[in-house]
Design an enzyme around this catalytic site. Structure first.
Site, PDB file in Angstrom:
ATOM      1  N   HIS A   1      86.531  68.469 139.113  1.00 36.87           N
ATOM      2  CA  HIS A   1      86.830  68.207 140.530  1.00 36.87           C
ATOM      3  C   HIS A   1      87.319  66.775 140.741  1.00 36.87           C
ATOM      4  O   HIS A   1      87.969  66.489 141.743  1.00 36.87           O
ATOM      5  CB  HIS A   1      85.658  68.585 141.442  1.00 36.87           C
ATOM      6  CG  HIS A   1      84.501  67.638 141.491  1.00 36.87           C
ATOM      7  ND1 HIS A   1      83.371  67.771 140.729  1.00 36.87           N
ATOM      8  CD2 HIS A   1      84.302  66.535 142.241  1.00 36.87           C
ATOM      9  CE1 HIS A   1      82.517  66.813 141.023  1.00 36.87           C
ATOM     10  NE2 HIS A   1      83.061  66.043 141.934  1.00 36.87           N
TER      11      HIS A   1
ATOM     12  N   ASP B   1      82.490  72.168 134.991  1.00 38.95           N
ATOM     13  CA  ASP B   1      83.140  71.129 135.804  1.00 38.95           C
ATOM     14  C   ASP B   1      83.493  69.900 134.949  1.00 38.95           C
ATOM     15  O   ASP B   1      82.884  68.849 135.071  1.00 38.95           O
ATOM     16  CB  ASP B   1      82.199  70.746 136.949  1.00 38.95           C
ATOM     17  CG  ASP B   1      82.917  69.961 138.030  1.00 38.95           C
ATOM     18  OD1 ASP B   1      84.057  69.513 137.790  1.00 38.95           O
ATOM     19  OD2 ASP B   1      82.338  69.786 139.110  1.00 38.95           O
TER      20      ASP B   1
ATOM     21  N   SER C   1      79.892  61.593 140.202  1.00 42.04           N
ATOM     22  CA  SER C   1      80.571  62.720 139.577  1.00 42.04           C
ATOM     23  C   SER C   1      81.296  62.231 138.350  1.00 42.04           C
ATOM     24  O   SER C   1      82.011  61.223 138.406  1.00 42.04           O
ATOM     25  CB  SER C   1      81.587  63.323 140.540  1.00 42.04           C
ATOM     26  OG  SER C   1      80.931  64.212 141.373  1.00 42.04           O
TER      27      SER C   1
HETATM   28  N1  ASP Z   1      79.605  65.956 143.789  1.00 38.63           N
HETATM   29  C1  ASP Z   1      79.409  64.530 143.935  1.00 38.63           C
HETATM   30  C2  ASP Z   1      80.665  63.740 143.648  1.00 38.63           C
HETATM   31  O1  ASP Z   1      81.746  64.288 143.795  1.00 38.63           O
HETATM   32  C3  ASP Z   1      78.239  64.077 143.148  1.00 38.63           C
HETATM   33  C4  ASP Z   1      77.063  64.042 144.041  1.00 38.63           C
HETATM   34  O2  ASP Z   1      77.223  63.674 145.197  1.00 38.63           O
HETATM   35  O3  ASP Z   1      75.978  64.344 143.599  1.00 38.63           O
HETATM   36  O4  ASP Z   1      80.639  62.545 143.371  1.00 38.63           O
END
Ligand code: ASP
Length: 722
Positions: A90, A226, A657
């Site tokens: 992502h 991911d 992330s």
């Molecule tokens: N999914 C988050 C990010 O894109 C990671 C998190 O907030 O835990 O940084």
């Protein structure tokens, strides 16, 4: 080399701490310089290497040299001596979307370089190494005192920061950036080396990398691959360079060895990265603003917008590709804030904060050094609650009006007007217009006007139904012209404005002249934009400026006194600010709500039955299903399947992330990518019982690379430990 010297005022609070308290207090995003003082606690929890191996202020051998800022908001890590970088799928999504076309759609088909020469340059993508961190509090605060009014103080600080950055940048040759810590009570300069030739190496398709999509995002369990791999390139001297076909793979000072022997519940694990922003030390009144105003408004607006996007994306593949990255980013916050609200309520964080404030108030009343301390919290309450309506308006305007792409784009017309009004010469004017034109191309590549019109119809009522106090009166008059019918209004605006039409806008920017200003001023999209901006200029901006100044001073004072009183006898860490942090904890399972199972890991066996060819992010590629059906897992088989995701008690945030998940020996065992739903409150309050970070198992990454992507050549350059 990394060097941090911290001011001693932050050290004294440690003296009161005993070991059990430290252990109980799992959570915290520690600055590297704080680790030495945590070593005993870290070792007690399982760490087997000296903290100097994680971070040291001399030499290049410590792990911090392998952790990077990926792009502008994520973390990545070096995993080979040839500049190979691992981060989340992502995190690379926007970049890979830009590289994709309907025929070479890497989001849906994935991408696996079969050799180095297949790697694809990614224009605009950067990878940043932090070379040094130095405390510069004294320099930044020099000539500043508490009696100064806030504006003068800020001007002085801004000037000092500029001098510090210039000086450090000149001496080091790196980019120098000063960041504020503890609400402006401390400052550090971060020296950064930025690489601009970064190439795509491996990217699993949506049916793996985005598996579970929105349904699973911020949830446990998940089965998401991911991850993505890129390679950093340098010139012949191993230094950053713009893209050149003959640049060579960068040789990093450190890279992570990869441990594939697995882990157990209770094992020590740490996450190293660049968490973006947290607000752990705010008052209950500020938390109230978040819980009662900001998050609910954002959630409502985004629900409406996502519903419109979603139905179009489901039936139209062209729109699905155009809106994929935008959809993910809007829905990411939408879901996270719902989880955070839930967590904050379930934990009654308001009450916890109020109890803390009562203790703080007691200490403040006894403070002989600072006679005004006891007035601080009441003053904060008055300032914060007095601003609530302005905040409401700001949130609505941003999420609803500027949530409509074309209305937001009206700012381009404003820029054109500004260019004509400015007294620069014609050459400069043409240059500025050309720059705008470049952005336009990017915008229209992923824009669908008919869809946006529906978003207009869905979002504007949300704002216009609010009270007079927060909606410009003349905006309501506009609506009345169309008998209160949003569809008529939208139809008129979209058919008469230039903005929805890429051709008209391009023509305007390429052949415009001063006489176009009248055309712009009567553009119906611009008319709305201007109306709202003018209203904001009168009813919001002056109050916001005043509020910001006042609240900054109060926040700073509150933080300073929290550190001084330390009423909970804890060790403080500064709020996240996209600087390097380490958080440590243990692998711990969770029993998801509605489930009778408690577990800390998921496997491929759980992903496969969820395959659904009709839904992009559940559409597991046939090849992976075949590998599973024939149990063709090779060396990656664990108990007859492949481990996919796992969770631990680590205090992470957005920006973490892509961060490495590191075992007790300093080896890579996974890749952080998410948190569990009600644990997302950890941006405001961390509770080890509820908060978990979610990681991809490194064995799944390697299995997919070798068996699914048939890019086993990449494993040859890694240091893999069994
Ligand atoms: N999914 C988050 C990010 O894109 C990671 C998190 O907030 O835990 O940084």
């Amino acid at each position: 080399m990394l060097l941090i010297k911290q001011k001693s005022i932050f050290l004294f609070s440690l003296l009161f701490l005993t070991l059990p308290q430290l252990l109980l207090a799992q959570g915290g995003m520690w600055e590297p310089a704080q680790l030495k003082r945590q070593e005993t606690a870290m070792k007690k929890l399982g760490l087997e290497i000296p903290v100097e191996a994680i971070y040291s202020d001399s030499g290049n051998s410590s792990l911090n040299n392998a952790v990077v800022i990926f792009g502008s908001g994520c973390t990545g890590e070096m995993i080979s001596p040839r500049g190979l970088l691992l981060t989340n799928n992502h995190c690379g999504y926007g970049t890979v979307q830009a590289l994709s076309t309907p025929t070479a759609n890497y989001l849906q088909q994935g991408f696996w370089a079969k050799s180095q020469k297949d790697e694809i340059p990614c224009p605009g993508l950067t990878v940043t190494f932090v070379r040094q961190i130095v405390d510069v509090t004294d320099q930044v605060l020099s000539g500043v005192n508490d009696n100064m009014d806030e504006t003068t103080r800020e001007q002085k600080i801004t000037q000092n920061i500029r001098n510090v950055e210039k000086g450090y940048s000149r001496i080091s040759g790196w980019k120098a950036e000063v960041k504020s810590f503890y609400s402006g009570n401390a400052y550090r300069v971060i020296l950064k080396e930025i690489f601009r030739d970064v190439r795509l190496v491996a990217f699993p398709p949506d049916g793996i990398g985005q598996f579970g999509g929105d349904t699973d995002n911020w949830m446990w369990p998940q089965q998401k691959g991911d991850f993505a791999m890129f390679r950093v390139y340098a010139n012949a001297d191993n230094k950053p360079a713009e893209y050149q076909p003959d640049n060579v793979p960068y040789k990093p000072e450190r890279y992570f060895p990869i441990n594939i022997s697995g882990y157990q519940e209770g094992d020590y694990v740490m996450i190293y990265g660049f968490p973006y922003v947290t607000e752990e030390y705010i008052t209950s009144f500020q938390l109230n603003q978040i819980q009662d105003i900001a998050y609910p408004i954002r959630i409502d607006a985004r629900r409406a917008k996502l519903a419109v996007w979603e139905s179009a994306m489901r039936t139209n593949p062209d729109i699905a590709l155009k809106y994929a990255a935008k959809y993910s980013s809007v829905s990411n916050g939408y879901k996270k804030w719902q989880g955070a609200l839930r967590g904050l309520e379930l934990n009654n964080v308001q009450a916890i904060k109020q109890a803390y404030e009562a203790k703080f108030q007691e200490a403040a009343t006894l403070d002989r050094e600072n006679k005004e301390a006891s007035m601080l919290l009441p003053m904060m309450e008055a300032v914060v609650t007095g601003y609530n309506n302005k905040l409401r308006a700001t949130e609505y305007i941003r999420e609803t009006l500027w949530g409509v792409e074309a209305l937001d784009q009206a700012k381009v017309l404003q820029k054109v007007l500004d260019i004509y009004r400015s007294d620069v010469d014609d050459v400069r004017k043409t240059d500025s217009l050309k720059r705008l034109q470049k952005d336009l191309v990017k915008f229209y590549k992923n824009y669908d006007a008919a869809l946006d019109q529906k978003v207009f119809e869905a979002l504007l009522p949300i704002y216009l139904n609010q009270t007079q106090e927060i909606v410009p009166y003349n905006l309501k008059t506009q609506l009345e012209k169309y008998a209160g019918n949003y569809n008529y209004w939208a139809a008129a605006v979209y058919s008469n404005s230039m903005i929805p039409d890429a051709r008209q806008m391009t023509l305007l920017l390429s052949h415009s002249n001063a006489s176009d200003t009248n055309r712009i001023k009567s553009d119906p999209m611009y008319v709305i934009y201007r109306m709202v901006k003018d209203w904001e200029g009168e009813h919001i901006t002056p109050y916001k400026k005043d509020y910001d100044l006042r609240i900054r001073r109060l926040d700073r004072e509150f933080m300073k006194l929290q550190l001084r009183y330390n009423v909970d006898h804890k060790m403080f860490f500064p709020d996240a600010n996209q600087t390097l942090r380490l958080t440590y904890g243990t692998i711990q399972g969770l029993q998801p709500e509605g489930s009778d199972r408690y577990f800390y890991q998921t496997t491929l066996d759980e992903a496969i039955p969820r395959h659904d060819a009709g839904i992009n992010e559940f559409n597991i590629p046939q090849r992976l299903r075949e590998l599973h059906a024939t149990r063709n897992f090779g060396q990656w088989s664990v108990n007859g399947t492949v481990p996919v995701n796992f969770i631990s008690v680590n205090h992470t945030s957005g920006g973490n992330s892509g961060s490495p998940a590191i075992n007790a020996k300093g080896e890579l065992i996974g890749l952080n990518f998410d948190r569990v739903w009600d644990g997302t409150m950890s941006d405001h309050y961390f509770d080890p019982k509820r908060c978990r970070n979610v990681m991809v198992d490194i064995r799944y990454v390697l299995f997919l690379t070798e068996k699914f992507g048939e890019a086993g050549w990449l494993l040859d350059e890694m240091q893999i430990i069994k």
